[in-house]
Motif scaffolding. Structure first.
Motif, PDB file in Angstrom:
ATOM      1  N   ILE A  27       0.853  -1.182   0.000  1.00 31.68           N
ATOM      2  CA  ILE A  27       0.000   0.000   0.000  1.00 31.68           C
ATOM      3  C   ILE A  27       0.893   1.239   0.000  1.00 31.68           C
ATOM      4  O   ILE A  27       2.026   1.197   0.495  1.00 31.68           O
ATOM      5  CB  ILE A  27      -0.942   0.032   1.228  1.00 31.68           C
ATOM      6  CG1 ILE A  27      -0.152  -0.055   2.536  1.00 31.68           C
ATOM      7  CG2 ILE A  27      -1.971  -1.085   1.136  1.00 31.68           C
ATOM      8  CD1 ILE A  27      -1.000   0.060   3.799  1.00 31.68           C
ATOM      9  N   LEU A  28       0.390   2.320  -0.568  1.00 34.14           N
ATOM     10  CA  LEU A  28       1.082   3.600  -0.505  1.00 34.14           C
ATOM     11  C   LEU A  28       0.389   4.444   0.554  1.00 34.14           C
ATOM     12  O   LEU A  28      -0.837   4.602   0.533  1.00 34.14           O
ATOM     13  CB  LEU A  28       1.047   4.314  -1.855  1.00 34.14           C
ATOM     14  CG  LEU A  28       1.862   5.616  -1.932  1.00 34.14           C
ATOM     15  CD1 LEU A  28       3.359   5.308  -1.837  1.00 34.14           C
ATOM     16  CD2 LEU A  28       1.550   6.386  -3.207  1.00 34.14           C
ATOM     17  N   VAL A  29       1.170   4.949   1.490  1.00 36.10           N
ATOM     18  CA  VAL A  29       0.636   5.714   2.608  1.00 36.10           C
ATOM     19  C   VAL A  29       1.157   7.139   2.548  1.00 36.10           C
ATOM     20  O   VAL A  29       2.361   7.367   2.378  1.00 36.10           O
ATOM     21  CB  VAL A  29       1.022   5.056   3.958  1.00 36.10           C
ATOM     22  CG1 VAL A  29       0.668   5.963   5.132  1.00 36.10           C
ATOM     23  CG2 VAL A  29       0.331   3.703   4.093  1.00 36.10           C
ATOM     24  N   LYS A  30       0.241   8.086   2.671  1.00 32.03           N
ATOM     25  CA  LYS A  30       0.630   9.486   2.855  1.00 32.03           C
ATOM     26  C   LYS A  30       0.974   9.657   4.326  1.00 32.03           C
ATOM     27  O   LYS A  30       0.117   9.464   5.198  1.00 32.03           O
ATOM     28  CB  LYS A  30      -0.508  10.426   2.449  1.00 32.03           C
ATOM     29  CG  LYS A  30      -0.186  11.900   2.689  1.00 32.03           C
ATOM     30  CD  LYS A  30      -1.309  12.803   2.208  1.00 32.03           C
ATOM     31  CE  LYS A  30      -1.080  14.260   2.630  1.00 32.03           C
ATOM     32  NZ  LYS A  30       0.211  14.804   2.157  1.00 32.03           N
ATOM     33  N   GLU A  65      -2.308   7.933   6.049  1.00 33.33           N
ATOM     34  CA  GLU A  65      -3.541   7.566   5.344  1.00 33.33           C
ATOM     35  C   GLU A  65      -3.214   6.777   4.083  1.00 33.33           C
ATOM     36  O   GLU A  65      -2.320   7.157   3.325  1.00 33.33           O
ATOM     37  CB  GLU A  65      -4.307   8.838   4.976  1.00 33.33           C
ATOM     38  CG  GLU A  65      -5.582   8.608   4.196  1.00 33.33           C
ATOM     39  CD  GLU A  65      -6.239   9.907   3.793  1.00 33.33           C
ATOM     40  OE1 GLU A  65      -7.183   9.848   2.969  1.00 33.33           O
ATOM     41  OE2 GLU A  65      -5.812  10.977   4.263  1.00 33.33           O
ATOM     42  N   VAL A  66      -3.923   5.688   3.872  1.00 39.65           N
ATOM     43  CA  VAL A  66      -3.739   4.876   2.672  1.00 39.65           C
ATOM     44  C   VAL A  66      -4.266   5.652   1.458  1.00 39.65           C
ATOM     45  O   VAL A  66      -5.419   6.085   1.434  1.00 39.65           O
ATOM     46  CB  VAL A  66      -4.478   3.534   2.797  1.00 39.65           C
ATOM     47  CG1 VAL A  66      -4.314   2.713   1.507  1.00 39.65           C
ATOM     48  CG2 VAL A  66      -3.963   2.742   3.991  1.00 39.65           C
ATOM     49  N   VAL A  78      -8.567   2.586   0.380  1.00 39.12           N
ATOM     50  CA  VAL A  78      -8.087   3.958   0.270  1.00 39.12           C
ATOM     51  C   VAL A  78      -8.847   4.806   1.291  1.00 39.12           C
ATOM     52  O   VAL A  78     -10.066   4.709   1.426  1.00 39.12           O
ATOM     53  CB  VAL A  78      -8.290   4.493  -1.158  1.00 39.12           C
ATOM     54  CG1 VAL A  78      -8.016   5.997  -1.210  1.00 39.12           C
ATOM     55  CG2 VAL A  78      -7.378   3.748  -2.128  1.00 39.12           C
ATOM     56  N   GLY A  79      -8.113   5.614   2.029  1.00 36.40           N
ATOM     57  CA  GLY A  79      -8.696   6.448   3.066  1.00 36.40           C
ATOM     58  C   GLY A  79      -8.527   5.901   4.472  1.00 36.40           C
ATOM     59  O   GLY A  79      -8.719   6.632   5.452  1.00 36.40           O
ATOM     60  N   ASP A  80      -8.170   4.628   4.596  1.00 35.72           N
ATOM     61  CA  ASP A  80      -7.942   4.051   5.926  1.00 35.72           C
ATOM     62  C   ASP A  80      -6.774   4.751   6.608  1.00 35.72           C
ATOM     63  O   ASP A  80      -5.765   5.081   5.980  1.00 35.72           O
ATOM     64  CB  ASP A  80      -7.630   2.554   5.834  1.00 35.72           C
ATOM     65  CG  ASP A  80      -8.853   1.711   5.545  1.00 35.72           C
ATOM     66  OD1 ASP A  80      -9.980   2.218   5.701  1.00 35.72           O
ATOM     67  OD2 ASP A  80      -8.679   0.532   5.164  1.00 35.72           O
ATOM     68  N   ALA A 102       1.049  -3.013   8.122  1.00 35.80           N
ATOM     69  CA  ALA A 102       0.291  -1.862   8.607  1.00 35.80           C
ATOM     70  C   ALA A 102      -0.746  -2.329   9.618  1.00 35.80           C
ATOM     71  O   ALA A 102      -1.219  -3.467   9.564  1.00 35.80           O
ATOM     72  CB  ALA A 102      -0.389  -1.145   7.442  1.00 35.80           C
ATOM     73  N   MET A 103      -1.097  -1.436  10.538  1.00 37.71           N
ATOM     74  CA  MET A 103      -2.077  -1.727  11.573  1.00 37.71           C
ATOM     75  C   MET A 103      -3.079  -0.590  11.655  1.00 37.71           C
ATOM     76  O   MET A 103      -2.740   0.569  11.366  1.00 37.71           O
ATOM     77  CB  MET A 103      -1.383  -1.882  12.935  1.00 37.71           C
ATOM     78  CG  MET A 103      -0.354  -2.989  13.018  1.00 37.71           C
ATOM     79  SD  MET A 103       0.564  -2.974  14.601  1.00 37.71           S
ATOM     80  CE  MET A 103       1.636  -1.537  14.362  1.00 37.71           C
ATOM     81  N   PRO A 104      -4.302  -0.873  12.050  1.00 38.79           N
ATOM     82  CA  PRO A 104      -5.249   0.226  12.257  1.00 38.79           C
ATOM     83  C   PRO A 104      -4.798   1.093  13.417  1.00 38.79           C
ATOM     84  O   PRO A 104      -4.225   0.597  14.400  1.00 38.79           O
ATOM     85  CB  PRO A 104      -6.562  -0.495  12.578  1.00 38.79           C
ATOM     86  CG  PRO A 104      -6.135  -1.824  13.128  1.00 38.79           C
ATOM     87  CD  PRO A 104      -4.888  -2.189  12.385  1.00 38.79           C
TER      88      PRO A 104
END
Length: 324
Positions: A27-30, A65-66, A78-80, A102-104
């Protein structure tokens, strides 16, 4: 995108670099926040290169954020909002992450607080509860108790029923560790921890020692361990070479466990992270366990953040806000 860049003289700058691309399982994370680890200070000096295939950019954890999913990713949208354990790349506006690493973000935490979780709680959980197989009522010594890993370890020990003793660098740090749940401790500037730790051990020895110091503490550690005790070595701040009494290891059936986290495979890391989400995250949501944040600085002040960590005056984590 922008990221923290290191020149040949180890100077840092916030400059332009290529935005990462993701593979099918990433995943790409900002990135909204990242955190300083001592490994970053070593990498900056060329003493701790990233594992093969990892980003050359520093940063072993982040919260954000994903914004993009790999073709095989089904566990995120997307948005998680996520926090993540990284092999590198956190000091940047975007980072590519194996989706299983990644984790919530626990409910109620800010991005800055969430960025303080992955590396230290993964390190403490891995080494106390997986490597050392800690069980309730066993006694623990946590060296560098006021560090990020130390403050995480104290809270885990308290939450899962393990008395712990800490070593620290000053009385303020000791008071904070006691407040977090440590039973007792020792200020290393007041002499050896051995006498006070022996009192804590109460004649039976301690079961597990988590040690980022290494050489200079080894013989006292071995003396303190109970029969069947486990010493988990996670750092070498006190040197890498020392003479030791092998007969003591045999008589006590001692186990010395060497452990690192960064170079483990994404799958190995995922085992640790899944256990954190299942067993530790609910305690964070309830407030029983909390991220310990010393200071938050903008990522453009990364040099100051590194100096702060190197000063050994912090308690818990130094966070870099990447919302610039």
């Amino acid at each position: 995108m922008k990221a923290v860049l290191v020149d040949r003289e180890s100077n840092l700058s916030w400059g332009e670099t290529d935005k990462p691309t993701i593979n099918a399982d990433e995943i790409l994370v900002k990135v909204h926040a990242t955190a300083i680890n001592r490994a970053d200070l070593m990498q900056r000096k060329g003493m701790y290169p990233p594992p093969a295939g990892a980003s050359e950019i520093m940063g072993l954890e982040c919260a954000g954020e994903v914004v993009e999913l790999g073709a095989n990713v089904s566990n995120w949208n997307v948005g998680d909002q996520v926090c993540a354990l990284l092999a590198g790349g956190g000091y940047a506006q975007y980072v590519a992450i194996p989706s299983i690493n990644a984790m919530p973000i626990p409910a109620g935490l800010s991005m800055n607080e969430a960025a303080a979780l992955p590396e230290v709680f993964a390190t403490a959980w891995l080494n106390l509860f997986i490597e050392a197989a800690l069980v309730p009522d066993e006694k623990v010594i946590l060296h560098a108790g006021a560090s990020g890993v130390g403050t995480a370890g104290i809270q885990l020990c308290k939450a899962f029923g393990n008395p712990c003793f800490v070593t620290v660098g000053n009385e303020e740090k000791l008071a904070t560790c006691i407040e977090l749940g440590a039973t007792a401790g020792s200020n290393r500037h007041e002499g050896s921890f051995l006498e006070k730790a022996t009192t804590f051990a109460a004649g039976t020895g301690v079961d597990v020692i988590l040690d980022p110091v290494g050489g200079s503490y080894l013989n006292d550690n071995l003396q303190l361990l109970a029969i069947g005790g486990r010493l988990v070595l996670i750092g070498l701040m006190g040197g890498s070479k020392v003479e030791m009494e092998l007969a003591m290891l045999m008589m006590k059936r001692t186990r010395i466990i060497g452990s690192t986290l960064r170079a483990r495979s994404p799958l190995e890391k995922a085992v640790v992270l899944d256990q954190l989400v299942e067993r530790v995250w609910p305690k964070i949501v309830s407030g029983e366990i909390k991220p310990i944040v010393d200071t938050v600085l903008p990522i453009t002040s990364v040099d100051d953040a590194h100096a702060l960590v190197a000063s050994d005056k912090t308690i818990g984590k130094v966070i870099l806000s990447v919302d610039v």
